[in-house]
Structures are given as structure tokens and as C-alpha cells.
Design a protein around this motif. Sequence first.
Motif, short mmCIF file in Angstrom:
data_model
loop_
_atom_site.label_atom_id
_atom_site.label_comp_id
_atom_site.label_asym_id
_atom_site.label_seq_id
_atom_site.Cartn_x
_atom_site.Cartn_y
_atom_site.Cartn_z
N SER A 30 -55.64 -38.42 -9.44
CA SER A 30 -56.79 -38.98 -8.72
C SER A 30 -57.91 -37.95 -8.74
CB SER A 30 -56.40 -39.30 -7.27
OG SER A 30 -55.47 -40.34 -7.21
N LEU A 31 -59.09 -38.39 -9.11
CA LEU A 31 -60.22 -37.48 -9.34
C LEU A 31 -61.09 -37.36 -8.10
CD1 LEU A 31 -61.68 -35.84 -11.59
CD2 LEU A 31 -63.04 -37.89 -12.02
N LEU A 32 -61.24 -36.14 -7.61
CA LEU A 32 -62.10 -35.90 -6.44
C LEU A 32 -63.42 -35.26 -6.82
CD1 LEU A 32 -61.65 -36.34 -3.32
CD2 LEU A 32 -59.68 -36.75 -4.78
N ASP A 33 -63.46 -34.52 -7.91
CA ASP A 33 -64.73 -33.91 -8.35
C ASP A 33 -64.70 -33.85 -9.87
OD1 ASP A 33 -67.24 -32.77 -8.10
OD2 ASP A 33 -66.44 -30.73 -8.16
N GLY A 34 -65.79 -34.25 -10.50
CA GLY A 34 -65.88 -34.28 -11.95
C GLY A 34 -66.16 -35.66 -12.51
N GLN A 35 -66.33 -36.63 -11.62
CA GLN A 35 -66.54 -38.01 -12.06
C GLN A 35 -67.76 -38.15 -12.95
OE1 GLN A 35 -67.19 -40.76 -8.87
NE2 GLN A 35 -68.10 -42.29 -10.22
N GLN A 36 -68.86 -37.50 -12.60
CA GLN A 36 -70.09 -37.69 -13.36
C GLN A 36 -69.93 -37.20 -14.80
OE1 GLN A 36 -72.34 -39.43 -11.67
NE2 GLN A 36 -71.02 -39.25 -9.88
N ARG A 37 -69.28 -36.04 -14.97
CA ARG A 37 -69.12 -35.47 -16.31
C ARG A 37 -68.14 -36.30 -17.15
NH1 ARG A 37 -67.20 -30.21 -14.01
NH2 ARG A 37 -67.31 -31.41 -12.09
N LEU A 38 -67.04 -36.73 -16.55
CA LEU A 38 -66.07 -37.53 -17.31
C LEU A 38 -66.62 -38.91 -17.64
CD1 LEU A 38 -62.62 -36.66 -15.69
CD2 LEU A 38 -63.67 -35.72 -17.75
N THR A 39 -67.35 -39.51 -16.70
CA THR A 39 -67.94 -40.83 -16.95
C THR A 39 -68.98 -40.74 -18.07
OG1 THR A 39 -67.62 -41.43 -14.62
CG2 THR A 39 -69.14 -42.78 -15.91
N THR A 40 -69.82 -39.73 -18.00
CA THR A 40 -70.87 -39.56 -19.01
C THR A 40 -70.25 -39.28 -20.38
OG1 THR A 40 -72.37 -38.69 -17.31
CG2 THR A 40 -72.95 -38.26 -19.60
N SER A 41 -69.20 -38.47 -20.42
CA SER A 41 -68.52 -38.20 -21.69
C SER A 41 -67.92 -39.47 -22.27
CB SER A 41 -67.42 -37.15 -21.47
OG SER A 41 -67.95 -35.92 -21.01
N THR A 42 -67.33 -40.31 -21.42
CA THR A 42 -66.77 -41.58 -21.89
C THR A 42 -67.85 -42.50 -22.43
OG1 THR A 42 -64.94 -41.41 -20.30
CG2 THR A 42 -65.41 -43.59 -21.19
N ILE A 43 -69.01 -42.51 -21.79
CA ILE A 43 -70.12 -43.33 -22.28
C ILE A 43 -70.53 -42.87 -23.68
CG2 ILE A 43 -72.55 -43.91 -21.93
CD1 ILE A 43 -72.00 -43.73 -18.89
N LEU A 44 -70.61 -41.56 -23.89
CA LEU A 44 -70.98 -41.04 -25.22
C LEU A 44 -69.92 -41.41 -26.26
CD1 LEU A 44 -72.71 -39.47 -27.16
CD2 LEU A 44 -71.76 -37.33 -26.24
N ILE A 45 -68.65 -41.31 -25.90
CA ILE A 45 -67.58 -41.71 -26.82
C ILE A 45 -67.72 -43.19 -27.18
CG2 ILE A 45 -65.09 -42.02 -27.04
CD1 ILE A 45 -64.77 -39.55 -25.22
N ALA A 46 -68.04 -44.03 -26.20
CA ALA A 46 -68.22 -45.47 -26.45
C ALA A 46 -69.39 -45.71 -27.38
CB ALA A 46 -68.42 -46.21 -25.13
#
Length: 586
Positions: A81-97
Motif C-alpha cells: 500500500s502506497l503512502l508516499d510516491g503516488q505522483q511519481r509512480l502515476t506520472t511514470s506509468t502515464i509516460l510508459i502508456a
Amino acid sequence: MAIIKQASRQTLGQLIGANNPPISVPNDSQRQYSWTRKEVNTFWDDFQKFRKARDAGNPSAAEYFIGPIVTITDDQISARSLLDGQQRLTTSTILIAVLRDTLWRIDSEESKAMANNIQRDWIARKTGRRQPTEYFLTLSQFDQNFFRCRIQDWDDVSGNPPPVEQADKFSHNLILESYSYFESKVSELLAEIPTEAERLDWIDDLRVCLITGLVFVEIQTPTSSDANEVFETINSRGRDLSTTDLVRNFLMEKSINGDEKARVNSAWEVILTGFDKREDIERFLRHYWVARHGDVKSHSLYTTIRTALTDRFDKAGSTYSVGTFAADLENSAERYLDLLSCGTGEDDFDAFLNEVATLNADAIYPLLLAASANNDYAELTPLAAACISYYVRWTVIGKKESTLLEERLFGLAKEVSGGLSSDSAIERVRGLVPDDDAFLADFRKASLPKTSQARYVLERIEHWMRREKEVDDVSVVSKVNHVEHIYPQKPEESLRLTAHNDLVNRIGNLTLLHGRKNISASNKPYPQKLPKYATSSLLVVSATQVDKLWDQTANSWRAEGILERQNYLADIAVKVWPSGTALAKA
């Protein structure tokens, strides 16, 4: 002190790859997606610098450390469960997409196979025909369905399916904006590559650099309270602190059951759907607290809320709960949104709210919010009128200490929340409004260098004059107006007044004109401006002694004319923004 199970180096691929435990953002913590173009641009620029250095063989550029993340992990580390780092992981996933979709659009057998591999290995997969999709990153309830629909869902035969989720939160629009930004950047760079084979190699190199080069430190904690403590510590030491996020996390931590957590989520659903920007939510939270407890500065808001609510929640025998607070917060958010949108349905009250918004008179909102709790909106019109007169006379024209006005209105808001009647509050505000003699003296010497304030003052005078002359043609006043300096901001040198800097922004030198501003024409002598003034249908042009600013005999500007016109406007202004008994009758 927080318990940390371990802290380990993790690449992006180790965090969101197919052979790793999936990561989810729990519904009882974290925020919605919040990165704007500024943060996404920084992410992209930094990544491109790293990629170029890595491609050049720079030994120091083997990895790009992007920061810590905080997770809650079970003993088997089968889920995180993610408590800190959501913005970076979400943005990285968007770039991968974006890389996936770019490959699909190349429309070759190889490019489509590469697209499907990216989807299966780094975004989401199905382990069987009848099995549900396994998402490697799952966002919280506010963004989960939209992110899946627009970014993660995929069909290995037809590509990305048509979207069914529409953007109804500001975070949804930010997700779309981030995708569009990356898409444009990748397209620009691909356009410089001549052959398809080279383009496929370039995209694959970018994918490898992203998956293996971006490095995090994952801080694993056993419980949500440990994770929250680490999260707050990281934020308090210079990372992206958000009062909104911290308050919600705190309320979830203090919730004693699922019903209370659901109540908090209900309040946040209203907040996140209603407000357009994070800054608006931060302002609401501060004004909500100010309306009940008096002034608190933004930088100390979370600490103040946490301390005060902890004392109330933990007090022996207290019936005040997280659910009580969340319900009041939700109700207040709905009323605050009415105030901001000028959409209460009461025309007179909404007109004053529009003035508050035009003036950016934020200090007025806590008092109106407090009074709206126990009064119909129509009953608040006299209070809003008094606040506007006070604000204009004290701040806009008088240029007096704005913090003193805030202290008075904030303190009064607290009293209203404590039981002071709206009638008493109205009388108290009327008593704060500077009297006519003081206002006349201030107005006769006032300058308005801020265009928004100048336009507001002149338009309000125009409205008053039209009502007095019974020529209240709304269509004329509602046209787009610009503020015109009668005596120019950049006059011809031979016509420049000695006291130019003191006079150019004086109210007596300002008027309104319809249409776009013509800067070259605005700097001409009065005779060349006269046709524009003579044909204007605005009374603030035709009936406020504009001609006094020009000496036809000497063919020059008159400094005295600016002061004479300003005195004329002052006599009108004292009626537009009344005080004392005149305000009570307004």
C-alpha cells in the motif's frame, strides 16, 4: 517513533513490473493526482538530461535517483500500500502508456508486439481469459476508474478501447494533460528520426532507460500509523507538503471504524469534485477553520488542526468524533462552493459575492461562511454589502493595513460561529466602515495602479450613475471594457506633466472604454482621443468632466483637471459604497 521494516533500492521496473507485488493507493490515505504542467515538465527535462548522460557513457549517470516512497507491506510482501510516491509512480506509468500507444500507432507487426509487451510487463495484464485484469498500480477511489479507463486498460487486438469515463475532477484533467504533454514530447523527438527501425530502437531505449534507470528508495513500514509518521516527516522536511493530504490522512488515522472512514471519504468526494484546483481546497480548509477558531496562517494550518482535533477526539467522555467533523466539513464545503461560484440563487446576494470575487477580497469569505450556517442566503445580503463597503473604503481606496481588516473579520467570524447573531454581525461590520469624511479624503488622493481594481471601481460608478439617471442599459455596461488613462502613460515628451508619476494612475485620470485597448491611440493627445470619448455610451466617460483634463487654449494637459475630476468622482463614490445610516438603508 515509526517502525521501519526495511529501506531498499528499487528501480521503477521493480516497483511496477509484472513479477513484483502490485502497489495500491489505499482509500483511507493519500491524495488524488496533482502534478501540473510545471512538475511534469521538470520530470521530463530531468529524465532527458539523465538519458543523454547515460547514453554518453557518463559513469555518474548509471542511475537517476528520483526520491523515496513509503509503503505498508505485509509479512510476505505480497502486496504494497502506497503512502508516499503516488505522483511519481502515476506520472511514470502515464509516460510508459504514451510509449505503448506511440508504438501501436506506428502500426507494424513488430511495433504492435512491442506495445503489447509494454502493457503486459509494466502496466496491467490478464493471467487467464476469465481472470480479472491485474493492475500493477491502483490509485485510490477518486482517480482509480478514470486512470484505468484512460491510461491502463488495453486490448491486445485493437489497442486502447474507447473511453467511457469522463473527467469530472481536476485530478482527471491533470492526468489527461500529463498524457498529452508526454505524447507531444515523444512525437517531436520521433519526427527527427528517419526510419521506422530507428524509431522502434529509440522508443525501446527510452523504455529501458525509464524502467531500469529510475531508482527509488522504498521505505517499508508495518502499519498505516508508522507509514503516516514517515510520510509527515518527509513532507515536513522539504518535500511537497499538502495540508489537504495531511488532514485527510490524519482523519483516517483517527477514524475508529469503517463508517467514520466512509464519512471522511464522502466529504473528500464533495471537496475534490467541487473545487477546480488544489489551491482552492487549501483556501477552503483555512477559511473553514478561521470561521470557527479565528485566524491561523496557512503554513501552520495542519499542525493547528491536528493538535486541536486530537485534543477533542481523545478527551475523556467526548462525543465529538471524526464523523462529526467530516459531516460539518462537507456541509461547509457545499456552502463555500456556493459563495465562490456566486450561485446561491439570491440575485442581490450573488451580486455582492461577484464583487468579492472581482476584488479578490478573500478576507470576507470566513465571515459569510460562518453566517451561512444558520441563516438563509437572502438574509446575508446586508452583511455582504457592509463587508464590501468596509473592504473598498479601508483597503482598495484607503490603502490601510489589510492585516487589521483580516483580524477584525476573522475574529467576528469566530464569534458568529459561537452564537453571535447575523444582525449583530452586520452592525459590527457597519461600525468598522470608515466614515464619509475619511473616505472622501482618501478617495481624492487615491491611485489605482492595479487594472482589476480600477475597472471594478469605475464599473461600479458607471452602474450607480445609470441607475440614478434611469438609463440602466445592462447590455451597454456588460460589454468588454478596458481601463483607459486619459492623460497617457507614455505621453509625448513635450506634453509630459511635471508630476507625471504621481498623477498617471490617479482615479481622476482613469475611465472606461469599450473594446480592446489600442496602446498607440491611448498615448495620443486629447484632441486625437476625443472622437472615441464623444461616441462612447458610457456615462463614466460622457458625464464625469473628462474634458477638464485638457487645456484647449494652451493645447496641453491640465494636472488640475485630474484632481478636479477625481473630486467629482469622490462625491459619487461616497454613495456607491455607503457607510453609517446610508449603508443601513442601502
